[in-house]
Scaffold this motif. Structure first.
Motif, PDB file in Angstrom:
ATOM      1  N   LEU A  84       0.833  -1.200   0.000  1.00  0.00           N
ATOM      2  CA  LEU A  84       0.000   0.000   0.000  1.00  0.00           C
ATOM      3  C   LEU A  84       0.873   1.258   0.000  1.00  0.00           C
ATOM      4  CD1 LEU A  84      -2.815  -1.066   2.475  1.00  0.00           C
ATOM      5  CD2 LEU A  84      -3.077  -0.537   0.057  1.00  0.00           C
ATOM      6  N   PHE A  85       1.910   1.220   0.796  1.00  0.00           N
ATOM      7  CA  PHE A  85       2.812   2.363   0.868  1.00  0.00           C
ATOM      8  C   PHE A  85       3.445   2.623  -0.504  1.00  0.00           C
ATOM      9  CE2 PHE A  85       7.399   3.422   1.401  1.00  0.00           C
ATOM     10  CZ  PHE A  85       7.235   4.776   1.669  1.00  0.00           C
ATOM     11  N   ARG A  88       0.891   3.983  -3.100  1.00  0.00           N
ATOM     12  CA  ARG A  88       0.546   5.404  -2.890  1.00  0.00           C
ATOM     13  C   ARG A  88       1.685   6.309  -3.350  1.00  0.00           C
ATOM     14  NH1 ARG A  88      -2.040   3.631   2.686  1.00  0.00           N
ATOM     15  NH2 ARG A  88      -4.239   3.811   2.115  1.00  0.00           N
ATOM     16  N   LYS A  89       2.893   5.898  -2.983  1.00  0.00           N
ATOM     17  CA  LYS A  89       4.056   6.710  -3.323  1.00  0.00           C
ATOM     18  C   LYS A  89       4.201   6.803  -4.852  1.00  0.00           C
ATOM     19  CE  LYS A  89       8.864   6.894  -1.758  1.00  0.00           C
ATOM     20  NZ  LYS A  89       9.657   6.139  -2.717  1.00  0.00           N
ATOM     21  N   LEU A 108       1.834   6.342  -7.179  1.00  0.00           N
ATOM     22  CA  LEU A 108       0.743   7.144  -7.755  1.00  0.00           C
ATOM     23  C   LEU A 108       0.986   8.630  -7.535  1.00  0.00           C
ATOM     24  CD1 LEU A 108      -2.613   5.292  -6.911  1.00  0.00           C
ATOM     25  CD2 LEU A 108      -1.472   5.482  -9.116  1.00  0.00           C
ATOM     26  N   GLN A 109       1.466   8.955  -6.348  1.00  0.00           N
ATOM     27  CA  GLN A 109       1.718  10.363  -6.029  1.00  0.00           C
ATOM     28  C   GLN A 109       2.769  10.943  -6.975  1.00  0.00           C
ATOM     29  OE1 GLN A 109       3.953  10.897  -2.483  1.00  0.00           O
ATOM     30  NE2 GLN A 109       3.340  13.038  -2.190  1.00  0.00           N
ATOM     31  N   SER A 136       1.174   6.405   5.745  1.00  0.00           N
ATOM     32  CA  SER A 136       0.371   5.425   4.994  1.00  0.00           C
ATOM     33  C   SER A 136      -0.461   4.579   5.947  1.00  0.00           C
ATOM     34  CB  SER A 136       1.299   4.560   4.154  1.00  0.00           C
ATOM     35  OG  SER A 136       0.567   3.616   3.421  1.00  0.00           O
ATOM     36  N   ASP A 187      -4.679   4.189   6.850  1.00  0.00           N
ATOM     37  CA  ASP A 187      -5.389   2.897   6.901  1.00  0.00           C
ATOM     38  C   ASP A 187      -5.927   2.594   8.297  1.00  0.00           C
ATOM     39  OD1 ASP A 187      -4.832   2.514   4.232  1.00  0.00           O
ATOM     40  OD2 ASP A 187      -2.934   1.497   4.641  1.00  0.00           O
ATOM     41  N   GLN A 204      -2.415  14.478  -0.218  1.00  0.00           N
ATOM     42  CA  GLN A 204      -2.361  13.928  -1.585  1.00  0.00           C
ATOM     43  C   GLN A 204      -2.763  12.460  -1.619  1.00  0.00           C
ATOM     44  OE1 GLN A 204       1.644  14.933  -2.800  1.00  0.00           O
ATOM     45  NE2 GLN A 204       0.987  16.886  -3.688  1.00  0.00           N
ATOM     46  N   TRP A 205      -2.304  11.703  -0.659  1.00  0.00           N
ATOM     47  CA  TRP A 205      -2.670  10.271  -0.631  1.00  0.00           C
ATOM     48  C   TRP A 205      -4.166  10.099  -0.352  1.00  0.00           C
ATOM     49  CZ3 TRP A 205       1.965   7.678   2.425  1.00  0.00           C
ATOM     50  CH2 TRP A 205       3.104   7.710   1.596  1.00  0.00           C
ATOM     51  N   LEU A 258      -5.939  10.628  -3.578  1.00  0.00           N
ATOM     52  CA  LEU A 258      -5.806   9.458  -4.467  1.00  0.00           C
ATOM     53  C   LEU A 258      -6.810   8.367  -4.097  1.00  0.00           C
ATOM     54  CD1 LEU A 258      -1.913   9.167  -4.737  1.00  0.00           C
ATOM     55  CD2 LEU A 258      -3.496   9.805  -6.556  1.00  0.00           C
TER      56      LEU A 258
END
Lengths: 209, 170
Positions: free
Chosen positions: A194-195, A198-199, A201-202, B10, B14, B41-42, B45
Protein backbone atom coordinates in the motif's frame (compact mmCIF):
# COMPACT_ATOMS: atom_id res chain seq x y z
CA UNK A 1 -4.60 20.83 9.07
CA UNK A 2 -6.99 18.37 10.64
CA UNK A 3 -6.28 14.72 10.56
CA UNK A 4 -8.24 13.14 7.73
CA UNK A 5 -11.10 10.94 8.74
CA UNK A 6 -9.91 7.35 8.80
CA UNK A 7 -11.63 5.42 6.07
CA UNK A 8 -14.63 3.55 7.29
CA UNK A 9 -14.64 -0.20 7.00
CA UNK A 10 -17.33 0.21 4.38
CA UNK A 11 -16.73 2.63 1.58
CA UNK A 12 -19.47 5.14 0.79
CA UNK A 13 -22.42 4.05 -1.30
CA UNK A 14 -21.90 0.45 -0.25
CA UNK A 15 -24.35 -0.76 2.31
CA UNK A 16 -23.21 -3.79 4.20
CA UNK A 17 -25.95 -6.35 3.76
CA UNK A 18 -27.57 -7.94 6.77
CA UNK A 19 -25.00 -10.55 7.74
CA UNK A 20 -27.58 -12.82 9.38
CA UNK A 21 -29.61 -12.84 6.20
CA UNK A 22 -26.47 -13.55 4.18
CA UNK A 23 -25.58 -16.42 6.54
CA UNK A 24 -29.08 -17.85 6.10
CA UNK A 25 -28.84 -17.63 2.32
CA UNK A 26 -25.38 -19.18 2.33
CA UNK A 27 -26.62 -22.06 4.46
CA UNK A 28 -29.43 -22.67 1.98
CA UNK A 29 -27.03 -22.37 -0.96
CA UNK A 30 -24.73 -24.95 0.60
CA UNK A 31 -27.65 -27.33 0.58
CA UNK A 32 -27.97 -26.76 -3.16
CA UNK A 33 -30.48 -23.89 -3.21
CA UNK A 34 -29.53 -22.01 -6.38
CA UNK A 35 -32.08 -19.27 -5.79
CA UNK A 36 -30.55 -18.43 -2.41
CA UNK A 37 -27.12 -18.31 -3.99
CA UNK A 38 -28.51 -16.03 -6.68
CA UNK A 39 -29.64 -13.60 -3.99
CA UNK A 40 -26.15 -13.57 -2.50
CA UNK A 41 -24.62 -12.99 -5.93
CA UNK A 42 -26.90 -10.02 -6.50
CA UNK A 43 -25.91 -8.50 -3.17
CA UNK A 44 -22.17 -8.60 -3.88
CA UNK A 45 -22.04 -8.59 -7.68
CA UNK A 46 -21.28 -4.89 -8.22
CA UNK A 47 -18.55 -4.81 -5.60
CA UNK A 48 -16.83 -7.93 -6.89
CA UNK A 49 -17.13 -6.65 -10.46
CA UNK A 50 -15.57 -3.30 -9.55
CA UNK A 51 -12.63 -4.90 -7.81
CA UNK A 52 -11.98 -7.20 -10.75
CA UNK A 53 -12.42 -4.34 -13.19
CA UNK A 54 -9.84 -2.27 -11.35
CA UNK A 55 -7.40 -5.18 -11.40
CA UNK A 56 -7.76 -6.07 -15.09
CA UNK A 57 -8.98 -2.70 -16.41
CA UNK A 58 -11.16 -4.18 -19.11
CA UNK A 59 -14.95 -4.18 -18.91
CA UNK A 60 -15.62 -7.38 -20.89
CA UNK A 61 -12.80 -9.28 -19.17
CA UNK A 62 -14.13 -8.08 -15.83
CA UNK A 63 -17.63 -9.33 -16.70
CA UNK A 64 -16.34 -12.75 -17.74
CA UNK A 65 -14.00 -13.04 -14.77
CA UNK A 66 -16.77 -12.03 -12.38
CA UNK A 67 -18.92 -14.79 -13.83
CA UNK A 68 -16.08 -17.30 -13.55
CA UNK A 69 -15.44 -16.25 -9.95
CA UNK A 70 -19.08 -16.73 -8.96
CA UNK A 71 -19.26 -20.11 -10.69
CA UNK A 72 -16.15 -21.17 -8.73
CA UNK A 73 -17.73 -19.84 -5.53
CA UNK A 74 -20.81 -22.01 -6.15
CA UNK A 75 -18.69 -25.06 -6.85
CA UNK A 76 -16.54 -24.50 -3.75
CA UNK A 77 -19.27 -23.54 -1.32
CA UNK A 78 -18.56 -26.71 0.65
CA UNK A 79 -15.05 -25.37 1.34
CA UNK A 80 -16.31 -22.09 2.79
CA UNK A 81 -15.56 -21.94 6.51
CA UNK A 82 -18.25 -20.00 8.25
CA UNK A 83 -15.86 -18.37 10.70
CA UNK A 84 -14.49 -16.29 7.81
CA UNK A 85 -16.54 -13.41 6.44
CA UNK A 86 -18.24 -14.49 3.26
CA UNK A 87 -17.20 -11.44 1.25
CA UNK A 88 -13.53 -11.99 2.19
CA UNK A 89 -13.86 -15.56 0.91
CA UNK A 90 -15.54 -14.45 -2.31
CA UNK A 91 -13.00 -11.67 -2.87
CA UNK A 92 -10.20 -14.16 -2.48
CA UNK A 93 -11.71 -16.22 -5.30
CA UNK A 94 -12.33 -13.10 -7.38
CA UNK A 95 -8.86 -11.63 -6.89
CA UNK A 96 -7.17 -14.96 -7.58
CA UNK A 97 -9.26 -15.38 -10.71
CA UNK A 98 -8.25 -11.91 -11.91
CA UNK A 99 -4.55 -12.30 -11.02
CA UNK A 100 -4.42 -15.75 -12.63
CA UNK A 101 -5.97 -14.26 -15.74
CA UNK A 102 -3.32 -11.54 -15.89
CA UNK A 103 -0.52 -14.05 -15.32
CA UNK A 104 -1.92 -16.30 -18.03
CA UNK A 105 -2.20 -13.51 -20.50
CA UNK A 106 1.27 -12.33 -19.50
CA UNK A 107 0.33 -8.88 -20.42
CA UNK A 108 -0.39 -5.63 -18.73
CA UNK A 109 -4.05 -4.66 -18.75
CA UNK A 110 -4.87 -3.00 -22.01
CA UNK A 111 -7.06 -0.21 -23.21
CA UNK A 112 -6.79 2.05 -20.20
CA UNK A 113 -8.88 4.57 -22.04
CA UNK A 114 -11.59 2.23 -23.19
CA UNK A 115 -14.92 3.95 -23.08
CA UNK A 116 -16.63 2.62 -19.98
CA UNK A 117 -19.69 4.08 -18.40
CA UNK A 118 -18.86 5.17 -14.90
CA UNK A 119 -21.29 5.42 -12.06
CA UNK A 120 -21.56 8.98 -10.87
CA UNK A 121 -19.13 10.05 -13.54
CA UNK A 122 -19.29 13.62 -12.35
CA UNK A 123 -17.28 13.59 -9.15
CA UNK A 124 -13.62 12.79 -9.34
CA UNK A 125 -11.66 13.72 -6.29
CA UNK A 126 -8.57 14.83 -8.16
CA UNK A 127 -10.77 17.44 -9.76
CA UNK A 128 -12.28 18.68 -6.53
CA UNK A 129 -10.76 22.13 -6.75
CA UNK A 130 -12.43 22.74 -10.08
CA UNK A 131 -15.79 21.47 -8.84
CA UNK A 132 -16.03 24.66 -6.85
CA UNK A 133 -16.66 26.56 -10.05
CA UNK A 134 -20.35 27.14 -10.70
CA UNK A 135 -20.14 26.47 -14.39
CA UNK A 136 -17.97 24.02 -16.23
CA UNK A 137 -16.37 24.96 -19.49
CA UNK A 138 -15.21 22.66 -22.32
CA UNK A 139 -11.73 23.28 -20.99
CA UNK A 140 -12.81 21.86 -17.64
CA UNK A 141 -14.14 18.76 -19.37
CA UNK A 142 -10.87 18.38 -21.22
CA UNK A 143 -8.98 18.79 -17.99
CA UNK A 144 -11.22 16.23 -16.31
CA UNK A 145 -10.68 13.71 -19.11
CA UNK A 146 -6.94 14.33 -18.92
CA UNK A 147 -6.91 13.71 -15.19
CA UNK A 148 -8.95 10.55 -15.53
CA UNK A 149 -6.68 9.21 -18.24
CA UNK A 150 -3.60 10.03 -16.20
CA UNK A 151 -5.09 8.36 -13.13
CA UNK A 152 -5.97 5.21 -15.09
CA UNK A 153 -2.50 5.09 -16.61
CA UNK A 154 -0.79 5.56 -13.27
CA UNK A 155 -2.90 2.83 -11.72
CA UNK A 156 -2.04 0.49 -14.56
CA UNK A 157 1.64 1.18 -14.18
CA UNK A 158 1.47 -0.45 -10.77
CA UNK A 159 2.01 -4.20 -10.64
CA UNK A 160 -1.20 -6.25 -10.41
CA UNK A 161 -0.36 -7.12 -6.80
CA UNK A 162 0.19 -3.49 -5.73
CA UNK A 163 -2.93 -2.39 -7.59
CA UNK A 164 -5.01 -5.15 -6.04
CA UNK A 165 -3.90 -4.26 -2.52
CA UNK A 166 -4.77 -0.60 -3.12
CA UNK A 167 -8.14 -1.45 -4.66
CA UNK A 168 -9.10 -3.72 -1.77
CA UNK A 169 -8.08 -1.06 0.73
CA UNK A 170 -9.55 2.02 -0.93
CA UNK A 171 -12.47 0.54 -2.82
CA UNK A 172 -13.52 -2.09 -0.33
CA UNK A 173 -12.19 -0.58 2.88
CA UNK A 174 -10.61 -3.87 3.90
CA UNK A 175 -8.25 -4.05 6.85
CA UNK A 176 -4.66 -5.24 6.48
CA UNK A 177 -5.67 -8.62 7.89
CA UNK A 178 -8.52 -9.01 5.44
CA UNK A 179 -6.35 -8.02 2.48
CA UNK A 180 -3.67 -10.42 3.69
CA UNK A 181 -6.24 -13.24 3.80
CA UNK A 182 -7.56 -12.41 0.34
CA UNK A 183 -4.10 -12.14 -1.22
CA UNK A 184 -2.52 -14.88 0.90
CA UNK A 185 0.36 -12.70 2.05
CA UNK A 186 1.54 -11.36 5.40
CA UNK A 187 0.10 -8.15 6.79
CA UNK A 188 3.58 -6.59 6.58
CA UNK A 189 3.53 -7.24 2.85
CA UNK A 190 0.13 -5.59 2.57
CA UNK A 191 1.40 -2.54 4.42
CA UNK A 192 4.46 -2.16 2.21
CA UNK A 193 2.44 -2.73 -0.98
CA UNK A 194 0.00 0.00 0.00
CA UNK A 195 2.81 2.36 0.87
CA UNK A 196 4.61 1.71 -2.42
CA UNK A 197 1.39 2.04 -4.45
CA UNK A 198 0.55 5.40 -2.89
CA UNK A 199 4.06 6.71 -3.32
CA UNK A 200 4.15 5.64 -6.99
CA UNK A 201 0.74 7.14 -7.76
CA UNK A 202 1.72 10.36 -6.03
CA UNK A 203 4.86 10.63 -8.15
CA UNK A 204 2.96 9.89 -11.34
CA UNK A 205 0.12 12.32 -10.65
CA UNK A 206 2.09 15.00 -8.88
CA UNK A 207 1.07 17.77 -11.25
CA UNK A 208 -2.63 17.12 -10.62
CA UNK A 209 -2.38 16.90 -6.87
CA UNK B 1 11.23 12.75 4.67
CA UNK B 2 12.35 9.37 5.92
CA UNK B 3 10.80 6.19 4.57
CA UNK B 4 9.67 5.22 8.08
CA UNK B 5 7.80 8.52 8.39
CA UNK B 6 6.07 8.02 5.06
CA UNK B 7 5.10 4.49 6.09
CA UNK B 8 3.69 5.94 9.30
CA UNK B 9 1.50 8.29 7.26
CA UNK B 10 0.37 5.42 4.99
CA UNK B 11 -0.57 3.27 7.96
CA UNK B 12 -2.26 6.24 9.59
CA UNK B 13 -4.51 6.58 6.55
CA UNK B 14 -5.39 2.90 6.90
CA UNK B 15 -6.20 3.32 10.60
CA UNK B 16 -3.52 0.83 11.56
CA UNK B 17 -1.62 2.71 14.27
CA UNK B 18 -1.08 1.99 17.94
CA UNK B 19 -1.73 4.85 20.41
CA UNK B 20 2.02 5.57 20.54
CA UNK B 21 2.27 5.69 16.79
CA UNK B 22 -0.70 8.04 16.61
CA UNK B 23 1.13 10.44 18.91
CA UNK B 24 4.21 10.19 16.71
CA UNK B 25 2.15 10.90 13.58
CA UNK B 26 0.56 13.91 15.19
CA UNK B 27 4.01 15.25 16.11
CA UNK B 28 5.18 14.62 12.55
CA UNK B 29 2.25 16.60 11.13
CA UNK B 30 3.02 19.51 13.42
CA UNK B 31 6.73 19.43 12.69
CA UNK B 32 6.76 18.70 8.95
CA UNK B 33 4.57 20.64 6.50
CA UNK B 34 5.54 18.06 3.85
CA UNK B 35 3.93 15.33 5.94
CA UNK B 36 0.64 17.18 5.78
CA UNK B 37 0.98 17.59 2.02
CA UNK B 38 1.72 13.89 1.48
CA UNK B 39 -1.17 12.90 3.71
CA UNK B 40 -3.56 15.15 1.80
CA UNK B 41 -2.36 13.93 -1.58
CA UNK B 42 -2.67 10.27 -0.63
CA UNK B 43 -6.16 10.94 0.74
CA UNK B 44 -7.14 12.49 -2.60
CA UNK B 45 -5.81 9.46 -4.47
CA UNK B 46 -7.89 7.10 -2.34
CA UNK B 47 -10.99 9.27 -2.75
CA UNK B 48 -10.46 9.30 -6.51
CA UNK B 49 -10.34 5.54 -6.68
CA UNK B 50 -13.44 5.23 -4.52
CA UNK B 51 -15.48 7.74 -6.45
CA UNK B 52 -14.40 6.66 -9.91
CA UNK B 53 -16.34 3.45 -10.01
CA UNK B 54 -17.50 1.78 -13.18
CA UNK B 55 -21.06 0.77 -13.89
CA UNK B 56 -21.27 -2.96 -13.45
CA UNK B 57 -23.58 -5.02 -15.65
CA UNK B 58 -27.05 -5.46 -14.20
CA UNK B 59 -26.74 -7.92 -11.31
CA UNK B 60 -29.99 -9.74 -12.17
CA UNK B 61 -28.93 -10.31 -15.76
CA UNK B 62 -25.44 -11.24 -14.57
CA UNK B 63 -26.94 -13.85 -12.20
CA UNK B 64 -28.88 -15.40 -15.10
CA UNK B 65 -25.61 -15.73 -17.03
CA UNK B 66 -23.88 -17.18 -13.97
CA UNK B 67 -26.73 -19.64 -13.44
CA UNK B 68 -26.48 -20.75 -17.08
CA UNK B 69 -22.72 -21.21 -16.70
CA UNK B 70 -23.20 -23.23 -13.49
CA UNK B 71 -25.71 -25.53 -15.17
CA UNK B 72 -23.60 -25.84 -18.30
CA UNK B 73 -20.54 -26.79 -16.26
CA UNK B 74 -22.59 -29.27 -14.26
CA UNK B 75 -23.83 -30.72 -17.55
CA UNK B 76 -20.29 -30.85 -18.93
CA UNK B 77 -19.12 -32.59 -15.77
CA UNK B 78 -21.98 -35.11 -16.14
CA UNK B 79 -21.13 -35.67 -19.80
CA UNK B 80 -17.48 -36.10 -18.93
CA UNK B 81 -18.46 -38.70 -16.35
CA UNK B 82 -20.75 -40.50 -18.81
CA UNK B 83 -18.06 -40.18 -21.42
CA UNK B 84 -15.68 -41.97 -19.08
CA UNK B 85 -18.09 -44.86 -18.81
CA UNK B 86 -18.55 -44.83 -22.56
CA UNK B 87 -14.82 -45.02 -23.10
CA UNK B 88 -14.51 -47.88 -20.67
CA UNK B 89 -17.53 -49.58 -22.27
CA UNK B 90 -15.97 -49.21 -25.70
CA UNK B 91 -12.83 -50.91 -24.41
CA UNK B 92 -14.86 -53.77 -22.96
CA UNK B 93 -16.92 -54.13 -26.14
CA UNK B 94 -13.77 -54.11 -28.24
CA UNK B 95 -12.22 -56.82 -26.10
CA UNK B 96 -15.35 -58.96 -26.36
CA UNK B 97 -15.41 -58.58 -30.14
CA UNK B 98 -11.75 -59.57 -30.26
CA UNK B 99 -12.34 -62.74 -28.22
CA UNK B 100 -15.43 -63.79 -30.21
CA UNK B 101 -13.67 -63.03 -33.48
CA UNK B 102 -10.65 -65.06 -32.49
CA UNK B 103 -12.80 -68.11 -31.57
CA UNK B 104 -14.80 -67.87 -34.78
CA UNK B 105 -11.69 -67.38 -36.87
CA UNK B 106 -9.95 -70.36 -35.32
CA UNK B 107 -13.06 -72.49 -35.74
CA UNK B 108 -13.44 -71.54 -39.38
CA UNK B 109 -9.80 -72.35 -39.94
CA UNK B 110 -10.20 -75.75 -38.29
CA UNK B 111 -13.35 -76.51 -40.29
CA UNK B 112 -11.63 -75.55 -43.53
CA UNK B 113 -8.74 -77.72 -42.44
CA UNK B 114 -11.15 -80.66 -42.05
CA UNK B 115 -10.94 -80.74 -38.27
CA UNK B 116 -13.51 -80.38 -35.52
CA UNK B 117 -14.37 -76.81 -34.66
CA UNK B 118 -13.24 -75.56 -31.30
CA UNK B 119 -16.68 -75.43 -29.72
CA UNK B 120 -17.53 -78.98 -30.88
CA UNK B 121 -14.38 -80.21 -29.20
CA UNK B 122 -15.68 -79.02 -25.87
CA UNK B 123 -18.60 -81.52 -26.03
CA UNK B 124 -18.22 -84.56 -23.72
CA UNK B 125 -16.79 -87.47 -25.63
CA UNK B 126 -18.22 -90.98 -25.09
CA UNK B 127 -15.44 -93.32 -24.02
CA UNK B 128 -15.71 -97.12 -23.65
CA UNK B 129 -16.18 -98.43 -20.15
CA UNK B 130 -13.16 -99.84 -18.46
CA UNK B 131 -13.11 -103.61 -18.50
CA UNK B 132 -11.14 -106.00 -16.38
CA UNK B 133 -10.32 -108.97 -18.53
CA UNK B 134 -7.89 -110.83 -16.38
CA UNK B 135 -6.21 -110.73 -13.01
CA UNK B 136 -2.89 -112.22 -11.95
CA UNK B 137 -2.75 -113.56 -8.38
CA UNK B 138 0.69 -114.69 -7.36
CA UNK B 139 -0.66 -116.77 -4.53
CA UNK B 140 -0.17 -120.49 -4.70
CA UNK B 141 -3.49 -122.34 -5.21
CA UNK B 142 -5.50 -119.15 -5.62
CA UNK B 143 -8.26 -118.92 -8.19
CA UNK B 144 -9.81 -115.70 -9.49
CA UNK B 145 -13.14 -114.85 -10.96
CA UNK B 146 -14.31 -111.59 -12.56
CA UNK B 147 -17.96 -110.73 -12.80
CA UNK B 148 -20.33 -107.74 -12.82
CA UNK B 149 -22.51 -107.29 -9.76
CA UNK B 150 -26.08 -107.00 -10.97
CA UNK B 151 -27.18 -104.71 -8.17
CA UNK B 152 -24.38 -102.17 -8.22
CA UNK B 153 -23.21 -102.69 -11.81
CA UNK B 154 -19.67 -102.76 -10.47
CA UNK B 155 -16.97 -105.08 -11.60
CA UNK B 156 -16.08 -107.60 -8.86
CA UNK B 157 -12.82 -109.47 -8.70
CA UNK B 158 -13.34 -112.60 -6.63
CA UNK B 159 -10.37 -114.58 -5.41
CA UNK B 160 -10.45 -117.98 -3.63
CA UNK B 161 -7.38 -118.99 -1.69
CA UNK B 162 -6.76 -122.65 -0.93
CA UNK B 163 -6.89 -123.72 2.71
CA UNK B 164 -3.70 -124.42 4.70
CA UNK B 165 -1.79 -122.10 2.46
CA UNK B 166 -0.16 -119.08 4.11
CA UNK B 167 -0.23 -116.14 1.65
CA UNK B 168 2.95 -114.81 3.30
CA UNK B 169 4.78 -117.77 1.83
CA UNK B 170 4.36 -116.43 -1.69
Amino acid sequence: MNKPEPPSSNPPDMEEPDSLEIDRLIALARRGDETAFGQVVQVYYNRVYNVIYRVVNHAEDARELSQAAWVKAWQRLADYKEEARFYTWVYRIAVNTALDFLRRKKRRPEDPLEPVVRDGAEPIALDTRRELADERTPLDDLHRAEIRAAFDRALLDLSAEHRTALVLRELEGMSYEEIARVMKVRTGTVMSRLFYARKTLQQALGKFL
Amino acid sequence: MKKSELELISRGLDGDLSPDERVRLEALRTREPEARTVERQWTVLGDTLRHDQVAAPDATVAWQDIQRAIRQQAGDAGSASTGGWMVRFRWAAGLAVLVVGTVLGLSAWRVLDGRTPVWVMTDPVESPANRVEWVVAEIPGATTMIYTDTETDMTVIWMDVAQNVDPRDS
